[in-house]
Design a protein around this motif. Structure first.
Motif, PDB file in Angstrom:
ATOM      1  N   ASP A  44      -6.972   8.963  16.283  1.00 39.45           N
ATOM      2  CA  ASP A  44      -5.772   9.723  16.618  1.00 39.45           C
ATOM      3  C   ASP A  44      -5.708  11.082  15.943  1.00 39.45           C
ATOM      4  O   ASP A  44      -4.647  11.691  15.892  1.00 39.45           O
ATOM      5  N   ASN A  45      -6.826  11.537  15.394  1.00 39.10           N
ATOM      6  CA  ASN A  45      -6.764  12.731  14.582  1.00 39.10           C
ATOM      7  C   ASN A  45      -8.125  13.430  14.538  1.00 39.10           C
ATOM      8  O   ASN A  45      -9.146  12.813  14.800  1.00 39.10           O
ATOM      9  N   GLU A  46      -8.100  14.696  14.190  1.00 36.28           N
ATOM     10  CA  GLU A  46      -9.302  15.465  13.901  1.00 36.28           C
ATOM     11  C   GLU A  46      -9.087  16.190  12.579  1.00 36.28           C
ATOM     12  O   GLU A  46      -7.975  16.614  12.288  1.00 36.28           O
ATOM     13  N   VAL A  47     -10.153  16.322  11.824  1.00 39.62           N
ATOM     14  CA  VAL A  47     -10.097  17.073  10.574  1.00 39.62           C
ATOM     15  C   VAL A  47     -11.229  18.088  10.608  1.00 39.62           C
ATOM     16  O   VAL A  47     -12.383  17.736  10.872  1.00 39.62           O
ATOM     17  N   HIS A  48     -10.896  19.353  10.371  1.00 34.43           N
ATOM     18  CA  HIS A  48     -11.901  20.414  10.344  1.00 34.43           C
ATOM     19  C   HIS A  48     -12.373  20.597   8.914  1.00 34.43           C
ATOM     20  O   HIS A  48     -11.573  20.877   8.017  1.00 34.43           O
ATOM     21  N   LEU A  49     -13.674  20.428   8.693  1.00 31.54           N
ATOM     22  CA  LEU A  49     -14.273  20.585   7.373  1.00 31.54           C
ATOM     23  C   LEU A  49     -14.936  21.950   7.272  1.00 31.54           C
ATOM     24  O   LEU A  49     -15.709  22.342   8.155  1.00 31.54           O
ATOM     25  N   LYS A  50     -14.647  22.662   6.194  1.00 31.48           N
ATOM     26  CA  LYS A  50     -15.220  23.979   5.939  1.00 31.48           C
ATOM     27  C   LYS A  50     -16.116  23.897   4.708  1.00 31.48           C
ATOM     28  O   LYS A  50     -16.014  22.943   3.926  1.00 31.48           O
ATOM     29  N   PRO A  51     -17.009  24.879   4.496  1.00 32.68           N
ATOM     30  CA  PRO A  51     -17.888  24.835   3.336  1.00 32.68           C
ATOM     31  C   PRO A  51     -17.128  24.569   2.043  1.00 32.68           C
ATOM     32  O   PRO A  51     -16.085  25.179   1.785  1.00 32.68           O
ATOM     33  N   GLY A  52     -17.641  23.611   1.283  1.00 35.60           N
ATOM     34  CA  GLY A  52     -17.006  23.222   0.028  1.00 35.60           C
ATOM     35  C   GLY A  52     -16.076  22.032   0.165  1.00 35.60           C
ATOM     36  O   GLY A  52     -15.722  21.401  -0.829  1.00 35.60           O
ATOM     37  N   ASP A  53     -15.655  21.691   1.397  1.00 29.83           N
ATOM     38  CA  ASP A  53     -14.790  20.532   1.593  1.00 29.83           C
ATOM     39  C   ASP A  53     -15.587  19.253   1.393  1.00 29.83           C
ATOM     40  O   ASP A  53     -16.779  19.189   1.721  1.00 29.83           O
TER      41      ASP A  53
END
Length: 190
Positions: free
Chosen positions: A145-154
């Motif tokens: 039910d969700n999306e999470v955007h990961l960026k460098p360092g996450d």
């Protein structure tokens, strides 16, 4: 170095006198088909490792995931615009028999259970706790039910949940993961 070239692995150990030494300095090629991006098996063990040792690679199978008590260290690179839906030409889940052969958990839920979010065809789970670090680019973690955007360092800790990956960006996405084998009672049926 690009995100898809072999990566350098330096391995330490002890010589016969107990002195710390470099045992190996080598290139590790990707073990993944090009359409799935790159996946490098950096190190792994199917059981608890005893130290000190001579740096010899521990026993491990060629399965994707370690058994309870085992560990695998991987590098994962997703190509630009990577979406697992495009690999299957459908939003249906991947073949459950194939996934089970590769070490994924068997999903008792019927196709369509996870909705129509882009990348849903790649939904899978494993009996592992995965500690993931986003190195470069951006990755989308897809949940039911969700999306999470990961960026460098996450960083991310996946606790054996059903998920998929997508790269919406125009550059490769690179992650490092440490998978620790765990007991898992199975994917819940809904």
């Amino acid at each position: 170095m690009t995100d898809y070239e072999p990566i350098r692995r330096v391995v330490t150990g002890h010589d016969s006198t107990g002195k710390a030494i470099i045992v190996r300095d080598e290139q590790v090629p990707s073990i993944s088909p090009p359409e799935f991006g790159g996946r490098w098996a950096i190190w792994g063990a199917d059981a608890t490792v005893s130290l000190p040792n001579d740096g010899t690679a521990p026993d491990e199978t060629d399965k994707q995931f370690p058994p309870p008590g085992g560990v695998k260290v991987i590098k994962l690179a997703l190509p630009p615009k990577y979406n697992p839906d495009a690999l299957t030409d459908t939003t249906e889940l991947l073949d459950p028999e194939l996934l089970a052969q590769l070490g994924f958990l068997v999903d008792p839920n019927p196709p369509g259970t996870y909705g129509s979010r882009p990348g849903i065809a790649g939904m899978h789970a494993s009996a592992t706790v995965d500690c993931v670090l986003q190195l470069s680019g951006e990755t989308v973690l897809i949940l039911e039910d969700n999306e999470v955007h990961l960026k460098p360092g996450d960083s991310l800790v996946l606790n054996g949940v059903v998920h998929s990956w997508r790269n919406d960006g125009n550059e490769p996405s690179t992650l490092i993961g440490i998978m620790v084998g765990a007991d898992h009672s199975g994917i819940p049926k809904r």
